[in-house]
Design a protein around this motif. Structure first.
Motif, PDB file in Angstrom:
ATOM      1  N   LYS A 223       0.844  -1.199   0.000  1.00 60.51           N
ATOM      2  CA  LYS A 223       0.000   0.000   0.000  1.00 60.51           C
ATOM      3  C   LYS A 223       0.880   1.251   0.000  1.00 60.51           C
ATOM      4  O   LYS A 223       2.097   1.164  -0.122  1.00 60.51           O
ATOM      5  N   HIS A 224       0.252   2.399   0.130  1.00 62.82           N
ATOM      6  CA  HIS A 224       0.947   3.690   0.119  1.00 62.82           C
ATOM      7  C   HIS A 224       1.583   3.971  -1.238  1.00 62.82           C
ATOM      8  O   HIS A 224       2.790   4.184  -1.355  1.00 62.82           O
ATOM      9  N   PHE A 225       0.751   3.921  -2.266  1.00 60.83           N
ATOM     10  CA  PHE A 225       1.210   4.308  -3.602  1.00 60.83           C
ATOM     11  C   PHE A 225       0.104   5.098  -4.277  1.00 60.83           C
ATOM     12  O   PHE A 225      -1.032   4.638  -4.377  1.00 60.83           O
ATOM     13  N   ASN A 234       5.784   7.751  -2.212  1.00 60.34           N
ATOM     14  CA  ASN A 234       5.298   6.384  -2.385  1.00 60.34           C
ATOM     15  C   ASN A 234       6.256   5.388  -1.743  1.00 60.34           C
ATOM     16  O   ASN A 234       7.465   5.610  -1.691  1.00 60.34           O
ATOM     17  N   SER A 235       5.705   4.277  -1.273  1.00 63.44           N
ATOM     18  CA  SER A 235       6.563   3.267  -0.663  1.00 63.44           C
ATOM     19  C   SER A 235       7.347   2.527  -1.744  1.00 63.44           C
ATOM     20  O   SER A 235       6.860   2.296  -2.856  1.00 63.44           O
ATOM     21  N   VAL A 241       6.366  -3.695  -6.516  1.00 61.30           N
ATOM     22  CA  VAL A 241       5.295  -4.641  -6.843  1.00 61.30           C
ATOM     23  C   VAL A 241       4.623  -4.247  -8.156  1.00 61.30           C
ATOM     24  O   VAL A 241       4.320  -5.101  -9.001  1.00 61.30           O
ATOM     25  N   ILE A 242       4.403  -2.962  -8.351  1.00 59.87           N
ATOM     26  CA  ILE A 242       3.797  -2.498  -9.599  1.00 59.87           C
ATOM     27  C   ILE A 242       4.733  -2.760 -10.777  1.00 59.87           C
ATOM     28  O   ILE A 242       4.311  -3.237 -11.839  1.00 59.87           O
ATOM     29  N   ALA A 268      -3.911   0.882  -5.244  1.00 53.79           N
ATOM     30  CA  ALA A 268      -3.279   1.274  -6.507  1.00 53.79           C
ATOM     31  C   ALA A 268      -2.403   0.177  -7.098  1.00 53.79           C
ATOM     32  O   ALA A 268      -2.243   0.093  -8.319  1.00 53.79           O
ATOM     33  N   TYR A 269      -1.826  -0.680  -6.254  1.00 53.50           N
ATOM     34  CA  TYR A 269      -0.937  -1.735  -6.753  1.00 53.50           C
ATOM     35  C   TYR A 269      -1.707  -2.897  -7.380  1.00 53.50           C
ATOM     36  O   TYR A 269      -1.115  -3.744  -8.045  1.00 53.50           O
TER      37      TYR A 269
END
Length: 326
Positions: A223-225, A234-235, A241-242, A268-269
């Motif tokens: 998370k955090h993207f 962003n992380s 992962v993206i 988002a990912y």
């Protein structure tokens, strides 16, 4: 006090519904425990089950209850979903939102076993701790899968020779952590761990041809993207992962998290759900998030129901019925 207890039970009954045992494969056994799903999901049915899962699983894994009917449902619909290509050419992903006690590990193991049986020899399993590799081995063995589980990039480092990887590390299930995913490389090439993982998945082919499983266990770690945010905001895990999904467009992605949809901004990912992008329901993640956040909880429940109805999502959990608390 008794009246209050009755009211709480009635309220819980309105929120959750008992999961119905469905014999998807001959001889399938019910799950050993009372299972429920939210009322909004219970009101819709999954699409027809057409994937030939019985062709790949050992019959005793089904008839002896090593995989319950509930777990078989998750496996079958994940494999069925992976037959679909999204408008951009990427393979569609599947989301297992089951809570603890439902057997997420067994479902992941069976999804991998199906792919192994169909000639796909390499699979990547990401999770939060290297200690969970032993759990992965246990779940694979429990259903009759004897694939080698490779203990992350460090074992790849140890098996590297002047002629490439040792034979016993070229195929199997590579178990790695999200922390390692964003770490620097080692060895003469100094490739990043992300590049090392992509190279391993690719084997002798191009990354774009890899069609094995990409399991994102406890995927809420990504998370955090926010696509429109500055890189520093962003992380690193989410960005990696993206990128992994972008570089391996035909990978069979499985998202696993009981808390993955607690906040829409953290989705988002999950690019393989097929909800945003060209020729999809929403032009961008920002559009998707904005509309659902404006419409509140009801919109989120409608989204979950739609995902289940289209065979993208399952979310079950153990019931607290008859439970006793000290």
């Amino acid at each position: 006090m008794a009246g209050d207890d009755d009211e709480e039970l009635n309220s819980a009954a309105e929120v959750y519904s008992c999961f119905r045992h469905i014999e998807l494969l001959p001889g399938a056994k019910p799950h050993p425990g009372n299972v429920v799903e939210s009322d909004c999901l219970a009101t819709v049915d999954l699409p027809p089950a057409v994937f030939p899962l019985a062709d790949s699983l050992p019959s005793e894994a089904v008839t002896e209850g090593r995989l319950s009917s509930l777990q078989l449902q998750g496996v079958l619909y994940a494999c069925q979903r992976h037959r679909t290509l999204l408008p951009g050419g990427e393979r569609a992903g599947f989301f297992i939102g089951d809570a603890a006690g439902v057997g997420k590990g067994r479902q992941i193991a069976a999804i991998i076993l199906d792919s192994l049986a169909r000639g796909r020899p390499r699979h990547l399993w990401l999770s939060v701790s290297p200690d969970l590799a032993q759990d992965a081995r246990r779940d694979l063995l429990a259903i009759g899968c004897h694939a080698r589980v490779i203990d992350g990039c460090r074992q790849l480092d140890r098996s590297a020779t002047a002629f490439g990887l040792a034979k016993d590390c070229r195929e199997g299930v590579l178990f790695n952590t999200y922390a390692c995913l964003v770490s620097g490389g080692s060895g003469a090439s100094r490739k990043t761990r992300l590049e090392q993982l992509i190279d391993w998945c690719s084997g002798d082919s191009a990354p774009a041809k890899f069609d094995g499983c990409l399991v994102l266990d406890e995927c809420h770690r990504a998370k955090h993207f926010l696509p429109d945010a500055k890189e520093a905001a962003n992380s690193k895990v989410a960005a990696a992962v993206i990128e992994l999904q972008q570089r391996l467009p035909l990978a069979r992605v499985v998202y696993c998290s009981a808390t993955g949809v607690s906040e829409l901004k953290n989705l988002a990912y999950m690019t393989r759900l097929g909800l945003w992008g060209p020729s999809r329901p929403f032009a961008s993640f920002q559009d998707f998030r904005g509309l659902l956040e404006r419409r509140g909880l009801a919109a989120a429940e409608m989204l979950a129901a739609e995902l289940k109805a289209t065979g993208v999502y399952v979310a079950r959990g153990l019931s607290f019925r008859d439970a006793e608390f000290a």
